[in-house]
Design a protein around this motif. Structure first.
Motif, short mmCIF file in Angstrom:
data_model
loop_
_atom_site.label_atom_id
_atom_site.label_comp_id
_atom_site.label_asym_id
_atom_site.label_seq_id
_atom_site.Cartn_x
_atom_site.Cartn_y
_atom_site.Cartn_z
N ARG A 62 -35.24 9.46 -15.70
CA ARG A 62 -35.07 10.72 -16.42
C ARG A 62 -33.71 10.83 -17.10
N PHE A 63 -32.63 10.47 -16.39
CA PHE A 63 -31.29 10.69 -16.91
C PHE A 63 -30.70 9.46 -17.61
N GLY A 64 -31.35 8.32 -17.46
CA GLY A 64 -30.82 7.11 -18.08
C GLY A 64 -30.07 6.25 -17.07
N ALA A 65 -30.24 4.94 -17.21
CA ALA A 65 -29.66 4.01 -16.25
C ALA A 65 -28.14 4.10 -16.22
N ARG A 66 -27.53 4.20 -17.37
CA ARG A 66 -26.07 4.18 -17.43
C ARG A 66 -25.46 5.33 -16.64
N ARG A 67 -25.91 6.53 -16.87
CA ARG A 67 -25.34 7.70 -16.18
C ARG A 67 -25.65 7.66 -14.68
N TRP A 68 -26.88 7.30 -14.34
CA TRP A 68 -27.27 7.40 -12.94
C TRP A 68 -26.63 6.31 -12.08
N ILE A 69 -26.56 5.10 -12.60
CA ILE A 69 -25.90 4.03 -11.85
C ILE A 69 -24.42 4.35 -11.67
N ALA A 70 -23.79 4.93 -12.70
CA ALA A 70 -22.39 5.34 -12.58
C ALA A 70 -22.23 6.38 -11.47
N ARG A 71 -23.13 7.35 -11.43
CA ARG A 71 -23.07 8.39 -10.39
C ARG A 71 -23.20 7.78 -9.01
N ILE A 72 -24.14 6.85 -8.85
CA ILE A 72 -24.35 6.22 -7.55
C ILE A 72 -23.07 5.51 -7.09
N MET A 73 -22.48 4.73 -7.98
CA MET A 73 -21.34 3.90 -7.58
C MET A 73 -20.11 4.73 -7.22
N VAL A 74 -19.82 5.73 -8.02
CA VAL A 74 -18.64 6.56 -7.72
C VAL A 74 -18.81 7.28 -6.40
N SER A 75 -20.00 7.84 -6.15
CA SER A 75 -20.21 8.60 -4.92
C SER A 75 -20.17 7.70 -3.70
N TRP A 76 -20.78 6.49 -3.78
CA TRP A 76 -20.75 5.64 -2.59
C TRP A 76 -19.34 5.09 -2.35
#
Length: 444
Positions: free
Chosen positions: A78-92
């Motif tokens: 839904r939100f696009g790979a670029r934004r969502w993968i970035a969100r995952i990495m920063v939070s973890w």
């Protein structure tokens, strides 16, 4: 008309643009997930944890990881790979740093739960992302390079983690705390770089020419035509697919090896060798060096022949037999021979991984593909939830890891047998023309 040289040049350009960075991201992810295995060499005593309590801490990560796996993959679509993968990495990355501040096993449990929630969706998200860029005949090699990032995390990360443990006492801080705090930071930095380095899809990528985009879109459309009806917006077919559930069973049984052996290997080798943390880290890295070689070779040969079932099932089958052999040989006191068999078992277990995902990515398309990949990866995490505490309990009860490792060997052997059937026969896609609307969008 695209010739073979132009096809190879296009795939090479995609690989150089995407794979090194994605390998680096997975390198960081796997270190933050598995460095608890090295930290446990000193952390268990500081937090007064038994082997079972360590197993709970290692396995509890997979509870929230599993719960949020499919929702995370659907959010990626839904939100696009670029934004969502970035969100995952920063939070973890932020949560991984917090592991260095826990003061009890209960706090450790809580932060490991947060880490699982933060990282959920990364691996299946990247696998789905790669399926948007690589035709079916090229996916085995692409997946092998991605998973080499995880194996390198052990080849390099385990010795580095052993070195970081040597910081014990610096600033009156325990070495295992330094380990968590330092190794969590790269994920935050890489997460920010994802927004710059990763295009969302081939249509938004600027490094391919219009002709290359047209060829890629035609080839991917031909692959999708072999998968049945288009499920671009419907994720439910993934839950109705018998093949998806069969592959999920293979991945669950395979995870007994990648999760169980990885999380306990330093402790297992410590019991064999009696070495210090640096030596244990070095010895623990060697099996993963072989895994890098075997993953690339197996994935490449599978792509070349178009065969998936044997390339998936046989490595798992042999891995289980060799792991059982290593435990039985170790009982005779031949620790060097047992270690050699262990190296081979781990390498072969990982060798099946890229072929598995190459076979899986071709089953469905669109949102159904994202959901199917998420479902399969989530199923495997049940091994992560239950296996580490069980192995820890077995160790506390028997004083040995032998029975736990034999259980893993049985699972791998069974997974190999199921994999021979589940991967099915290779399908040879036939060219399917794009609609004029899609072709015009690609050319524009």
């Amino acid at each position: 008309m695209f010739d073979e040289r132009q096809r190879a040049d296009t795939i090479r350009r995609i690989s150089w643009r995407l794979l090194p960075f994605l390998m680096l991201c997975y390198f960081a992810a796997y270190i933050d997930r598995s460095n608890i295995s090295i930290a446990a060499l000193a952390m268990s005593a500081d937090l007064k944890m038994t082997a079972e309590m360590y197993g709970i801490a290692a396995g509890i990560f997979f509870i929230t990881y599993t719960i949020f796996e499919i929702p995370s993959n659907l959010a990626l679509v839904r939100f696009g790979a670029r934004r969502w993968i970035a969100r995952i990495m920063v939070s973890w990355g932020v949560v991984a740093v917090l592991l260095g501040f826990v003061n009890s096993h209960w706090q450790l449990y809580g932060v490991r739960l947060l880490l699982g929630a933060a990282e959920a969706g990364f691996t299946p998200g990247v696998i789905y992302y790669l399926s948007l860029w690589y035709p079916a005949r090229e996916r085995g090699r692409a997946m092998s390079f991605f998973y080499i990032g995880a194996a390198l995390a052990s080849v390099i990360g385990l010795p580095v983690s052993g070195l970081l443990m040597k910081l014990d006492g610096v600033g009156n801080i325990a070495g295992w705390r330094w380990l968590f705090m330092i190794e969590g930071l790269p994920a935050v930095l890489l997460g920010a770089l994802v927004l710059v380095c990763l295009p969302d899809s081939p249509t938004t990528g600027t490094f391919l020419s219009p002709e290359e985009k047209t060829w890629l879109a035609r080839t991917l459309a031909a692959d999708h035509a072999q998968q049945g009806p288009d499920h671009s917006h419907d994720w439910r077919p993934a839950l109705r697919s018998g093949r998806v559930w069969a592959l999920a069973m293979v991945w669950l049984l395979q995870a007994f090896g990648t999760i169980g052996v990885t999380l306990f290997m330093p402790l297992l080798i410590k019991s064999m060798s009696g070495g210090d943390t640096l030596m244990v880290g070095l010895l623990s890295a060697l099996p993963f060096l072989l895994a890098c070689i075997l993953m690339y070779a197996n994935g490449r040969h599978s792509d070349h022949t178009g065969e998936r079932a044997l390339h998936l099932g046989l490595p798992l089958l042999l891995s289980g037999l060799l792991l059982a052999g290593s435990i039985l040989v170790a009982r005779t006191g031949a620790s060097v021979a047992a270690y050699g068999l262990l190296i081979a078992a781990v390498g072969l277990n990982w060798a099946a991984t890229p072929v598995f995902w190459a076979a899986t990515a071709g089953q469905l398309s669109g949102a159904a593909s994202a959901a199917g990949i998420g479902l399969i990866n989530a199923m495997a995490q049940f091994a992560g939830m239950g296996l580490p505490p069980l192995i820890g309990r077995i160790k506390d009860a028997t004083g040995s890891y032998d029975s736990g490792m034999l259980l893993i060997a049985a699972a791998l052997t069974t997974g190999g047998l199921v994999g021979l059937k589940a991967a099915g026969r290779p399908r040879r896609p036939t060219p399917t023309p794009m609609s004029p609307i899609i072709e015009q969008r690609v050319r524009s």
